[in-house]
Motif scaffolding. Structure first.
Motif, PDB file in Angstrom:
ATOM      1  N   ASP A  67       0.854  -1.186   0.000  1.00 20.68           N
ATOM      2  CA  ASP A  67       0.000   0.000   0.000  1.00 20.68           C
ATOM      3  C   ASP A  67       0.888   1.234   0.000  1.00 20.68           C
ATOM      4  O   ASP A  67       1.781   1.369   0.845  1.00 20.68           O
ATOM      5  N   VAL A  68       0.639   2.126  -0.956  1.00 17.25           N
ATOM      6  CA  VAL A  68       1.411   3.353  -1.087  1.00 17.25           C
ATOM      7  C   VAL A  68       0.445   4.529  -1.104  1.00 17.25           C
ATOM      8  O   VAL A  68      -0.507   4.542  -1.888  1.00 17.25           O
ATOM      9  N   THR A  69       0.674   5.513  -0.225  1.00 18.26           N
ATOM     10  CA  THR A  69      -0.093   6.754  -0.264  1.00 18.26           C
ATOM     11  C   THR A  69       0.733   7.775  -1.019  1.00 18.26           C
ATOM     12  O   THR A  69       1.854   8.117  -0.597  1.00 18.26           O
ATOM     13  N   LEU A  70       0.200   8.209  -2.163  1.00 18.28           N
ATOM     14  CA  LEU A  70       0.908   9.168  -2.999  1.00 18.28           C
ATOM     15  C   LEU A  70       0.864  10.551  -2.364  1.00 18.28           C
ATOM     16  O   LEU A  70       0.026  10.836  -1.514  1.00 18.28           O
ATOM     17  N   ASP A  71       1.772  11.409  -2.787  1.00 17.42           N
ATOM     18  CA  ASP A  71       1.841  12.755  -2.234  1.00 17.42           C
ATOM     19  C   ASP A  71       0.562  13.546  -2.489  1.00 17.42           C
ATOM     20  O   ASP A  71       0.272  14.491  -1.756  1.00 17.42           O
ATOM     21  N   ASP A  72      -0.224  13.147  -3.497  1.00 17.47           N
ATOM     22  CA  ASP A  72      -1.487  13.852  -3.767  1.00 17.47           C
ATOM     23  C   ASP A  72      -2.643  13.316  -2.924  1.00 17.47           C
ATOM     24  O   ASP A  72      -3.788  13.727  -3.067  1.00 17.47           O
ATOM     25  N   GLY A  73      -2.350  12.343  -2.032  1.00 17.05           N
ATOM     26  CA  GLY A  73      -3.355  11.822  -1.116  1.00 17.05           C
ATOM     27  C   GLY A  73      -4.027  10.537  -1.547  1.00 17.05           C
ATOM     28  O   GLY A  73      -4.691   9.886  -0.744  1.00 17.05           O
ATOM     29  N   ARG A  74      -3.880  10.145  -2.801  1.00 16.28           N
ATOM     30  CA  ARG A  74      -4.491   8.898  -3.267  1.00 16.28           C
ATOM     31  C   ARG A  74      -3.693   7.709  -2.756  1.00 16.28           C
ATOM     32  O   ARG A  74      -2.485   7.790  -2.598  1.00 16.28           O
ATOM     33  N   THR A  75      -4.387   6.595  -2.489  1.00 18.87           N
ATOM     34  CA  THR A  75      -3.732   5.372  -2.035  1.00 18.87           C
ATOM     35  C   THR A  75      -3.888   4.294  -3.092  1.00 18.87           C
ATOM     36  O   THR A  75      -4.973   4.096  -3.634  1.00 18.87           O
ATOM     37  N   PHE A  76      -2.793   3.611  -3.393  1.00 16.52           N
ATOM     38  CA  PHE A  76      -2.788   2.519  -4.359  1.00 16.52           C
ATOM     39  C   PHE A  76      -2.145   1.304  -3.722  1.00 16.52           C
ATOM     40  O   PHE A  76      -1.297   1.420  -2.848  1.00 16.52           O
ATOM     41  N   ASN A  77      -2.541   0.132  -4.196  1.00 17.60           N
ATOM     42  CA  ASN A  77      -1.891  -1.117  -3.836  1.00 17.60           C
ATOM     43  C   ASN A  77      -1.088  -1.527  -5.055  1.00 17.60           C
ATOM     44  O   ASN A  77      -1.644  -1.748  -6.128  1.00 17.60           O
ATOM     45  N   ILE A  78       0.234  -1.600  -4.905  1.00 15.91           N
ATOM     46  CA  ILE A  78       1.134  -1.827  -6.034  1.00 15.91           C
ATOM     47  C   ILE A  78       2.075  -2.978  -5.689  1.00 15.91           C
ATOM     48  O   ILE A  78       2.595  -3.044  -4.574  1.00 15.91           O
ATOM     49  N   LEU A  79       2.303  -3.873  -6.641  1.00 17.90           N
ATOM     50  CA  LEU A  79       3.300  -4.924  -6.428  1.00 17.90           C
ATOM     51  C   LEU A  79       4.676  -4.288  -6.325  1.00 17.90           C
ATOM     52  O   LEU A  79       4.929  -3.233  -6.908  1.00 17.90           O
ATOM     53  N   ASP A  80       5.597  -4.942  -5.605  1.00 18.86           N
ATOM     54  CA  ASP A  80       6.910  -4.328  -5.383  1.00 18.86           C
ATOM     55  C   ASP A  80       7.682  -4.094  -6.679  1.00 18.86           C
ATOM     56  O   ASP A  80       8.543  -3.215  -6.724  1.00 18.86           O
ATOM     57  N   CYS A  81       7.371  -4.815  -7.745  1.00 22.05           N
ATOM     58  CA  CYS A  81       8.047  -4.581  -9.020  1.00 22.05           C
ATOM     59  C   CYS A  81       7.564  -3.297  -9.687  1.00 22.05           C
ATOM     60  O   CYS A  81       8.161  -2.836 -10.650  1.00 22.05           O
ATOM     61  N   GLY A  82       6.502  -2.677  -9.146  1.00 21.58           N
ATOM     62  CA  GLY A  82       5.946  -1.443  -9.713  1.00 21.58           C
ATOM     63  C   GLY A  82       6.324  -0.194  -8.962  1.00 21.58           C
ATOM     64  O   GLY A  82       5.813   0.884  -9.238  1.00 21.58           O
ATOM     65  N   ILE A  83       7.231  -0.332  -7.969  1.00 20.55           N
ATOM     66  CA  ILE A  83       7.740   0.839  -7.267  1.00 20.55           C
ATOM     67  C   ILE A  83       9.251   0.735  -7.143  1.00 20.55           C
ATOM     68  O   ILE A  83       9.829  -0.350  -7.299  1.00 20.55           O
ATOM     69  N   GLU A  84       9.882   1.857  -6.912  1.00 21.31           N
ATOM     70  CA  GLU A  84      11.319   1.903  -6.695  1.00 21.31           C
ATOM     71  C   GLU A  84      11.612   2.987  -5.674  1.00 21.31           C
ATOM     72  O   GLU A  84      10.789   3.882  -5.470  1.00 21.31           O
ATOM     73  N   PRO A  85      12.762   2.909  -5.013  1.00 20.13           N
ATOM     74  CA  PRO A  85      13.104   3.943  -4.043  1.00 20.13           C
ATOM     75  C   PRO A  85      13.074   5.324  -4.685  1.00 20.13           C
ATOM     76  O   PRO A  85      13.472   5.492  -5.842  1.00 20.13           O
ATOM     77  N   GLU A  86      12.601   6.319  -3.965  1.00 15.44           N
ATOM     78  CA  GLU A  86      12.463   7.666  -4.526  1.00 15.44           C
ATOM     79  C   GLU A  86      13.793   8.236  -4.960  1.00 15.44           C
ATOM     80  O   GLU A  86      13.865   8.962  -5.955  1.00 15.44           O
ATOM     81  N   ASP A  87      14.870   7.917  -4.273  1.00 14.21           N
ATOM     82  CA  ASP A  87      16.170   8.517  -4.594  1.00 14.21           C
ATOM     83  C   ASP A  87      16.888   7.866  -5.765  1.00 14.21           C
ATOM     84  O   ASP A  87      17.992   8.257  -6.107  1.00 14.21           O
ATOM     85  N   THR A  88      16.283   6.880  -6.418  1.00 12.66           N
ATOM     86  CA  THR A  88      16.886   6.250  -7.595  1.00 12.66           C
ATOM     87  C   THR A  88      16.734   7.190  -8.779  1.00 12.66           C
ATOM     88  O   THR A  88      15.640   7.614  -9.107  1.00 12.66           O
ATOM     89  N   ALA A  89      17.834   7.514  -9.407  1.00 14.38           N
ATOM     90  CA  ALA A  89      17.772   8.431 -10.562  1.00 14.38           C
ATOM     91  C   ALA A  89      17.826   7.697 -11.861  1.00 14.38           C
ATOM     92  O   ALA A  89      18.296   6.627 -11.994  1.00 14.38           O
TER      93      ALA A  89
END
Length: 61
Positions: free
Chosen positions: A39-61
């Motif tokens: 479960d990820v709460t986006l900065d705009d307030g929406r919440t999504f359930n995302i598999l771990d392959c669909g997210i990455e650390p924010e500091d990855t460039a």
């Protein structure tokens, strides 16, 4: 098992339009079964359930 924990800052990388790739947010829950996603709460307030392959650390460039 994934390495994400509640409170981690992440950005999306799903290849979908909503939310668009690169949208930042905070992990709010990690489910024991990897198929249940993260479960990820986006900065705009929406919440999504995302598999771990669909997210990455924010500091990855």
């Amino acid at each position: 098992m994934n390495a994400y924990q509640p409170g981690d800052r992440v950005r999306t990388a799903t290849g979908d339009q909503d939310p668009a790739d690169g949208t930042t947010g905070t992990v709010t829950a990690v489910h024991l079964d990897p198929a249940d996603g993260i479960d990820v709460t986006l900065d705009d307030g929406r919440t999504f359930n995302i598999l771990d392959c669909g997210i990455e650390p924010e500091d990855t460039a």
